[in-house]
Design an enzyme around this catalytic site. Structure first.
Site, PDB file in Angstrom:
ATOM      1  N   SER A  78       0.789  -1.237   0.000  1.00 35.31           N
ATOM      2  CA  SER A  78       0.000   0.000   0.000  1.00 35.31           C
ATOM      3  C   SER A  78       0.816   1.279   0.000  1.00 35.31           C
ATOM      4  CB  SER A  78      -0.971   0.005   1.186  1.00 35.31           C
ATOM      5  OG  SER A  78      -2.062  -0.842   0.918  1.00 35.31           O
ATOM      6  N   LYS A  98       0.133   3.613  -2.822  1.00 30.95           N
ATOM      7  CA  LYS A  98      -0.889   4.663  -2.781  1.00 30.95           C
ATOM      8  C   LYS A  98      -0.270   6.060  -2.732  1.00 30.95           C
ATOM      9  CE  LYS A  98      -4.555   1.883  -0.645  1.00 30.95           C
ATOM     10  NZ  LYS A  98      -3.854   0.618  -0.405  1.00 30.95           N
ATOM     11  N   SER A 134      -5.893   3.630   4.115  1.00 30.96           N
ATOM     12  CA  SER A 134      -5.339   2.746   3.077  1.00 30.96           C
ATOM     13  C   SER A 134      -6.459   2.058   2.299  1.00 30.96           C
ATOM     14  CB  SER A 134      -4.402   1.701   3.694  1.00 30.96           C
ATOM     15  OG  SER A 134      -3.493   1.223   2.720  1.00 30.96           O
ATOM     16  N   LYS A 156       3.140   6.528   5.247  1.00 33.51           N
ATOM     17  CA  LYS A 156       2.206   5.633   4.554  1.00 33.51           C
ATOM     18  C   LYS A 156       2.663   4.210   4.808  1.00 33.51           C
ATOM     19  CE  LYS A 156      -1.218   4.280   2.288  1.00 33.51           C
ATOM     20  NZ  LYS A 156      -1.217   3.143   3.211  1.00 33.51           N
TER      21      LYS A 156
END
Length: 479
Positions: free
Chosen positions: A68, A71, A307, A417
């Site tokens: 993720s 992203k 997420s 993140k």
């Protein structure tokens, strides 16, 4: 004076080398065979002071699965090309004649925030225009996207679960239905509950048994999807007084929407006796009602903090659709991302880009490439406002309860993140140090396969938890 400067500079680089060696030595905390790649940037005080200097690095060119953290690339590309003001539109088209509407068509553009309540409001607006009857069929137009609703390389057995919901042009309630499984010890078979208003059919063939029986039979909870949004849960589960929360990704979004629409038309007292059909052709009838989503800035914040995979893959396809002015898909989304970021000096030449969410195992990105994305994000944060969308350790989002980052000196001091899949754990962001500096970092851990925990030490922290705590404590205290 020059001698003093050179002496101080020498001490600084000796100090940095010691810290780098200290970080490298921490890999001994992880199981043998684990891959670790990282880049630690030069500490800075303000975003306009960040430099290209790296004070510690390891395996920076190794291509790894970003999960993720992908992203961050999607969010940056969306902000650069679509901009924060971008909105999604879900519209109703048709020809109104007195109390009747004909050639009725819903046009979907992938709004990931569209809900049943939004649909209900649209029908109330239609009713307010004096319409009480729909003549003929209703068309569901999904021409905004084409190709697969999942990216190549996404795991097939995730497709029944909401975190892997289909990134289709037609989205309602996140293409997800929530329920639970009752598994009390007085039952032989677990029972499923979902709200009565949900047009899904679920059957439970799940046996309730002891943990020892479960292990002896190599049995677990599994699900099979059938046509028409029908599901069968089978396998086994251990008993508990607490119901097990479940989430079901909608197998057929158009079929699901059609049933919801029929129910809402009845509720709105709008007569309809025709069929609901799919359509991939350009919309022809005039627009009657339009529902507009919140602005992209708010959608990206939700995607980054929680997420959200559905949002990410829809943004990915939307970027492709807008950039090439054609139906969006995973292929043109990837091409558009490469070209948009290349225009900003970020090269994805060596990377494999398969989707926007990071669910695909085909994605491959190096720590070096990810660091260049982070560096650009930091340098342009006054305009992008992306750092504020990242989770904060011990505070919110996917870092609120992240083990290893919940100590007093780390809580609130890591903004990053996250990216996790089976066998890997990644973080990309900024560490705030005790010296009031900010340190940019990329950390990618893969091939992580810990040994079974010692039964006598069930509360012992996992190797990954110990490693993360040691890694970030070193940065916080030494820089």
């Amino acid at each position: 004076m020059l001698r003093i400067y050179l002496y101080s500079l020498t001490l600084y680089f000796i100090s940095m080398t010691v810290h780098a060696d200290e970080l490298a030595s921490l890999q001994a905390l992880l199981p043998s065979g684990t891959n670790v790649a990282y880049m630690i940037g030069q500490p800075f005080s303000a975003t306009n002071e960040i430099t290209d200097d790296v004070i510690s690095q390891q395996n920076t060119e190794l291509l790894l699965t970003p999960a993720s953290t992908q992203k961050l690339l999607t969010a940056l590309t969306a902000k650069l090309y679509l901009t924060d003001e971008y909105t999604f539109n879900t519209s109703l088209h048709g020809n109104i004649n007195k109390q009747s509407i004909s050639h009725t068509e819903f046009n979907f553009t992938g709004d990931p925030t569209f809900t049943r309540d939004d649909l209900r409001r649209m029908l109330k607006q239609l009713k307010a225009k004096g319409v009480s009857r729909i003549s003929g069929d209703i068309s569901l137009n999904q021409s905004r996207f084409n190709g697969y609703n999942w990216g190549n390389g996404q795991v097939w057995n995730d497709q029944a679960v909401c975190y892997a919901a289909q990134a289709s042009a037609l989205v309602i309630n996140g293409n997800c239905v929530l329920g639970n499984l009752k598994r009390s010890a007085d039952l032989k078979k677990a029972t499923i509950y979902i709200p009565d208003y949900e047009p899904l059919n679920l059957i439970s063939q799940v046996d309730i048994m002891t943990k020892e029986q479960q292990q002896a039979q190599f049995c677990d909870l599994e699900v099979t999807r059938h046509p028409g949004n029908n599901y069968t849960l089978f396998g086994c589960i251990t008993p508990s007084k607490r119901n097990l929360p479940l989430s079901f990704a909608i197998s057929e979004p158009a079929t699901y929407f059609a049933e919801v629409l029929k129910a809402e038309l009845t509720q709105a007292k709008i007569k309809f006796t025709g069929n609901i059909v799919a359509n991939q052709q350009p919309v022809k009838p005039a627009m009657v009602i339009n529902h507009q989503s919140v602005k992209l800035a708010e959608i990206i914040s939700e995607m980054m903090k929680e997420s959200d995979n559905l949002i990410a893959d829809i943004l990915f396809k939307t970027i492709g659709a807008e950039y090439f002015q054609q139906a969006g898909n995973y292929r043109n989304g990837a091409k558009a991302m490469r070209e948009i970021l290349a225009d900003k000096g970020i090269s994805l030449t060596s990377s494999v880009i398969a989707d926007g969410s990071g669910l695909s195992r085909h994605n491959l990105v190096s720590a070096e490439t990810m660091f260049s994305v982070l560096e650009y994000t930091i340098k342009h944060d006054d305009k992008l406002q992306l750092l504020a969308t990242m989770p904060i350790a011990g505070v919110d989002g996917t870092l609120q309860y992240r083990r290893g980052l919940l100590s007093k000196q780390l809580t609130g001091n890591i903004v990053a993140k996250t990216g996790s899949l089976k066998g890997l754990s990644n973080l990309v962001g900024i560490v705030k140090t005790q010296n009031n500096h900010k340190v940019p970092f990329v950390l990618m851990v893969s091939g992580y396969n810990p040994l079974p925990r010692d039964a006598d030490k069930p509360r012992q922290a996992s190797p990954l938890t110990q490693y993360l705590a040691a890694f970030f404590n070193t940065i916080v205290t030494k820089h």
